[in-house]
Design an enzyme around this catalytic site. Structure first.
Site, PDB file in Angstrom:
ATOM      1  N   ASN A 219       4.191  30.894  -1.360  1.00 21.06           N
ATOM      2  CA  ASN A 219       5.173  30.040  -0.683  1.00 21.06           C
ATOM      3  C   ASN A 219       4.630  29.652   0.697  1.00 21.06           C
ATOM      4  O   ASN A 219       4.483  30.500   1.568  1.00 21.06           O
ATOM      5  CB  ASN A 219       6.488  30.822  -0.560  1.00 21.06           C
ATOM      6  CG  ASN A 219       7.587  30.051   0.151  1.00 21.06           C
ATOM      7  OD1 ASN A 219       7.355  28.985   0.715  1.00 21.06           O
ATOM      8  ND2 ASN A 219       8.786  30.600   0.135  1.00 21.06           N
TER       9      ASN A 219
ATOM     10  N   CYS B 224      11.500  25.366   4.333  1.00 19.17           N
ATOM     11  CA  CYS B 224      10.809  24.926   3.107  1.00 19.17           C
ATOM     12  C   CYS B 224      11.166  23.500   2.703  1.00 19.17           C
ATOM     13  O   CYS B 224      10.428  22.861   1.964  1.00 19.17           O
ATOM     14  CB  CYS B 224      11.118  25.881   1.965  1.00 19.17           C
ATOM     15  SG  CYS B 224      10.800  27.587   2.382  1.00 19.17           S
TER      16      CYS B 224
ATOM     17  N   HIS C  14       9.743  23.137  -4.867  1.00 18.68           N
ATOM     18  CA  HIS C  14       9.213  24.073  -3.868  1.00 18.68           C
ATOM     19  C   HIS C  14       8.679  25.303  -4.604  1.00 18.68           C
ATOM     20  O   HIS C  14       9.302  25.796  -5.544  1.00 18.68           O
ATOM     21  CB  HIS C  14      10.325  24.465  -2.893  1.00 18.68           C
ATOM     22  CG  HIS C  14       9.899  25.515  -1.915  1.00 18.68           C
ATOM     23  ND1 HIS C  14       8.695  25.447  -1.251  1.00 18.68           N
ATOM     24  CD2 HIS C  14      10.499  26.665  -1.508  1.00 18.68           C
ATOM     25  CE1 HIS C  14       8.584  26.508  -0.462  1.00 18.68           C
ATOM     26  NE2 HIS C  14       9.659  27.255  -0.608  1.00 18.68           N
TER      27      HIS C  14
HETATM   28  N1  ACO Z   1       6.130  45.398  -5.168  1.00 15.69           N
HETATM   29  C1  ACO Z   1       6.795  46.307  -5.883  1.00 15.69           C
HETATM   30  N2  ACO Z   1       8.141  46.458  -5.831  1.00 15.69           N
HETATM   31  C2  ACO Z   1       8.811  45.621  -5.015  1.00 15.69           C
HETATM   32  C3  ACO Z   1       8.185  44.642  -4.240  1.00 15.69           C
HETATM   33  C4  ACO Z   1       6.775  44.538  -4.325  1.00 15.69           C
HETATM   34  N3  ACO Z   1       6.065  43.649  -3.631  1.00 15.69           N
HETATM   35  N4  ACO Z   1       9.118  43.952  -3.538  1.00 15.69           N
HETATM   36  C5  ACO Z   1      10.310  44.487  -3.857  1.00 15.69           C
HETATM   37  N5  ACO Z   1      10.124  45.512  -4.750  1.00 15.69           N
HETATM   38  C6  ACO Z   1      11.131  46.374  -5.331  1.00 15.69           C
HETATM   39  C7  ACO Z   1      12.354  46.496  -4.454  1.00 15.69           C
HETATM   40  O1  ACO Z   1      12.148  47.461  -3.451  1.00 15.69           O
HETATM   41  C8  ACO Z   1      13.401  46.916  -5.460  1.00 15.69           C
HETATM   42  O2  ACO Z   1      13.241  48.302  -5.700  1.00 15.69           O
HETATM   43  P1  ACO Z   1      14.545  49.241  -5.858  1.00 15.69           P
HETATM   44  O3  ACO Z   1      15.265  48.686  -7.066  1.00 15.69           O
HETATM   45  O4  ACO Z   1      13.934  50.583  -6.048  1.00 15.69           O
HETATM   46  O5  ACO Z   1      15.301  49.053  -4.586  1.00 15.69           O
HETATM   47  C9  ACO Z   1      12.958  46.186  -6.735  1.00 15.69           C
HETATM   48  O6  ACO Z   1      11.601  45.797  -6.534  1.00 15.69           O
HETATM   49  C10 ACO Z   1      13.759  44.941  -7.027  1.00 15.69           C
HETATM   50  O7  ACO Z   1      13.954  44.218  -5.822  1.00 15.69           O
HETATM   51  P2  ACO Z   1      14.630  42.811  -5.813  1.00 15.69           P
HETATM   52  O8  ACO Z   1      14.693  42.291  -4.420  1.00 15.69           O
HETATM   53  O9  ACO Z   1      15.892  42.866  -6.604  1.00 15.69           O
HETATM   54  O10 ACO Z   1      13.543  41.977  -6.644  1.00 15.69           O
HETATM   55  P3  ACO Z   1      13.661  40.531  -7.175  1.00 15.69           P
HETATM   56  O11 ACO Z   1      13.405  40.538  -8.607  1.00 15.69           O
HETATM   57  O12 ACO Z   1      14.897  39.811  -6.677  1.00 15.69           O
HETATM   58  O13 ACO Z   1      12.408  39.809  -6.472  1.00 15.69           O
HETATM   59  C11 ACO Z   1      11.942  38.330  -4.622  1.00 15.69           C
HETATM   60  C12 ACO Z   1      12.328  39.747  -5.068  1.00 15.69           C
HETATM   61  C13 ACO Z   1      10.584  38.017  -5.196  1.00 15.69           C
HETATM   62  C14 ACO Z   1      11.898  38.288  -3.111  1.00 15.69           C
HETATM   63  C15 ACO Z   1      12.975  37.325  -5.167  1.00 15.69           C
HETATM   64  O14 ACO Z   1      14.275  37.763  -4.889  1.00 15.69           O
HETATM   65  C16 ACO Z   1      12.804  35.928  -4.595  1.00 15.69           C
HETATM   66  O15 ACO Z   1      11.838  35.247  -4.870  1.00 15.69           O
HETATM   67  N6  ACO Z   1      13.796  35.461  -3.812  1.00 15.69           N
HETATM   68  C17 ACO Z   1      13.788  34.104  -3.277  1.00 15.69           C
HETATM   69  C18 ACO Z   1      12.871  33.938  -2.115  1.00 15.69           C
HETATM   70  C19 ACO Z   1      12.814  32.485  -1.700  1.00 15.69           C
HETATM   71  O16 ACO Z   1      12.970  31.578  -2.494  1.00 15.69           O
HETATM   72  N7  ACO Z   1      12.611  32.181  -0.451  1.00 15.69           N
HETATM   73  C20 ACO Z   1      12.569  30.760  -0.108  1.00 15.69           C
HETATM   74  C21 ACO Z   1      12.783  30.519   1.253  1.00 15.69           C
HETATM   75  S1  ACO Z   1      11.512  31.164   2.301  1.00 15.69           S
HETATM   76  C22 ACO Z   1      11.625  30.213   3.761  1.00 15.69           C
HETATM   77  O17 ACO Z   1      12.517  29.463   3.923  1.00 15.69           O
HETATM   78  C23 ACO Z   1      10.538  30.421   4.766  1.00 15.69           C
END
Ligand code: ACO
Length: 332
Positions: A288, A116, A256
């Site tokens: 993203n 990214c 980003h």
């Molecule tokens: N729909 C519904 N529920 C979901 C989904 C979805 N699409 N995805 C995850 N959940 C659930 C999980 O299973 C979890 O359920 P559980 O508590 O029963 O286990 C719950 O939601 C919470 O999961 P978390 O992973 O804690 O959710 P979070 O609020 O952290 O959001 C996310 C997840 C969106 C991935 C976030 O952590 C994020 O944006 N992280 C950063 C990603 C990023 O910046 N990447 C950049 C680099 S990418 C690259 O370099 C190519």
């Protein structure tokens, strides 16, 4: 006495595939909802390339637009740097494909892999070639087809990514230009975002395919925490280096576009509120797009008149590696 050259952007371009995948579409594919995706990520829809559309096709479209904006042709370019983690093939590079397609002279052309942060890495590489006198005009393209490494059975990651390309032409300029840059890496955190198989560590086998190891894996929660601090620190670094200590002295921050909550937290650390309109957002439309995110965002910010010549822009990105990059640019 020789003066340090100013290097700036003299043309921008972008390309987004036509196909739109909405949150509603995902409700039919995995256990998720429009509400969850919107609230947790800020994404409403993303673009998906056609099966026959490779990253070099998208790169070419964005590059042609940037060259036209700069009133140049491929023959005028002395260097091509492509930022991508999803090239057409491992080799040759997308930059070589672009050099051939644009009819450029025999010039240096290579890809940069910084996920990214790739656009900021590639702009910095091109800036330094020009400063060193090795090139006069450079074409930088950031392009990704993340749909090819997205596991559409994994709700944790599949809703996040999209495809697209952005391009810039760089040259020496009379005023403004790239005023400061910061690039960093924390390789100890390599495994937080990775494509596990298909490389020399785990070459492709029937087993790796059955285990779905050719799709992107990410520890989202851990990445989230590191992203906020690292991006805010990098953005403040490029400002402070220039003696800029207040966001009031910056026209637009282009972060980003990975997650609206990450962007919000980064802005807060920088002393900015998202309601002020000082932070550029297009995550709702594209998700993203890795390296292409900041490239498309900068192009749209100029197209929409959000920034013009003389305005100061801070771009900041973070991604797999873990890599981080920031630039302070005064538009030329
Ligand atoms: N729909 C519904 N529920 C979901 C989904 C979805 N699409 N995805 C995850 N959940 C659930 C999980 O299973 C979890 O359920 P559980 O508590 O029963 O286990 C719950 O939601 C919470 O999961 P978390 O992973 O804690 O959710 P979070 O609020 O952290 O959001 C996310 C997840 C969106 C991935 C976030 O952590 C994020 O944006 N992280 C950063 C990603 C990023 O910046 N990447 C950049 C680099 S990418 C690259 O370099 C190519």
């Amino acid at each position: 006495m020789s003066q340090t050259k100013r290097v700036g952007i003299i043309g921008l371009g972008k390309y987004l595939p036509e196909k739109v995948l909405t949150n509603k579409d995902f409700e039919k594919m995995v256990e998720t909802s429009d509400q969850w995706i919107t609230e947790r990520t800020g994404i409403k829809e993303r673009r998906i390339a056609r099966p026959d559309e490779a990253t070099s096709d998208m790169a070419l479209a964005a590059a042609k637009q940037a060259l036209a904006a700069a009133q140049l042709t491929g023959a005028d370019i002395d260097l091509i740097v492509v930022a991508t983690i999803s090239p057409d093939t491992y080799f040759p590079s997308n930059a070589c494909r672009l050099q051939g397609a644009l009819g450029c002279r025999s010039i240096p052309a290579f890809d940069v892999s910084a996920a990214c942060s790739g656009y900021i890495y590639a702009l910095t590489v091109a800036e330094n070639f020009i400063k060193a006198g090795t090139a006069k005009r450079a074409l930088v393209v950031a392009v990704e087809k993340l749909s090819m490494v997205t596991d559409y059975t994994d709700r944790n990651t599949c809703v996040l990514f999209g495809d697209g390309a952005g391009a810039a032409v760089l040259s020496t300029v009379e005023t403004g230009g790239i005023l400061s840059s910061y690039l960093g890496t924390d390789g100890k955190q390599c495994e937080l975002i990775t494509l596990p198989a298909g490389g020399s560590r785990r070459p492709a086998t029937h087993e790796t395919i059955d285990q779905r190891l050719h799709y992107l894996k990410m520890n989202g929660a851990e990445v989230f925490k590191v992203a906020v601090k690292t991006m805010a620190d990098a953005a403040l670094e490029v400002m402070n280096t220039l003696g800029v200590h207040s966001p009031d002295e910056v026209s637009l921050i282009i972060p980003h576009q990975a997650n609206i909550r990450i962007i919000n937290a980064v802005a807060k650390r920088m002393g900015v509120s998202l309601t002020e309109g000082k932070v550029f957002l297009n995550i709702d439309k594209y998700g993203n797009m890795s390296a292409a995110s900041t490239a498309v965002a900068l192009c749209e910010a100029v197209e929409q008149g959000r920034v013009k010549k003389g305005d100061r822009v801070v771009m900041v990105a973070f991604g797999s590696g873990l890599t981080v990059g920031a630039l302070f640019i005064e538009l030329s």
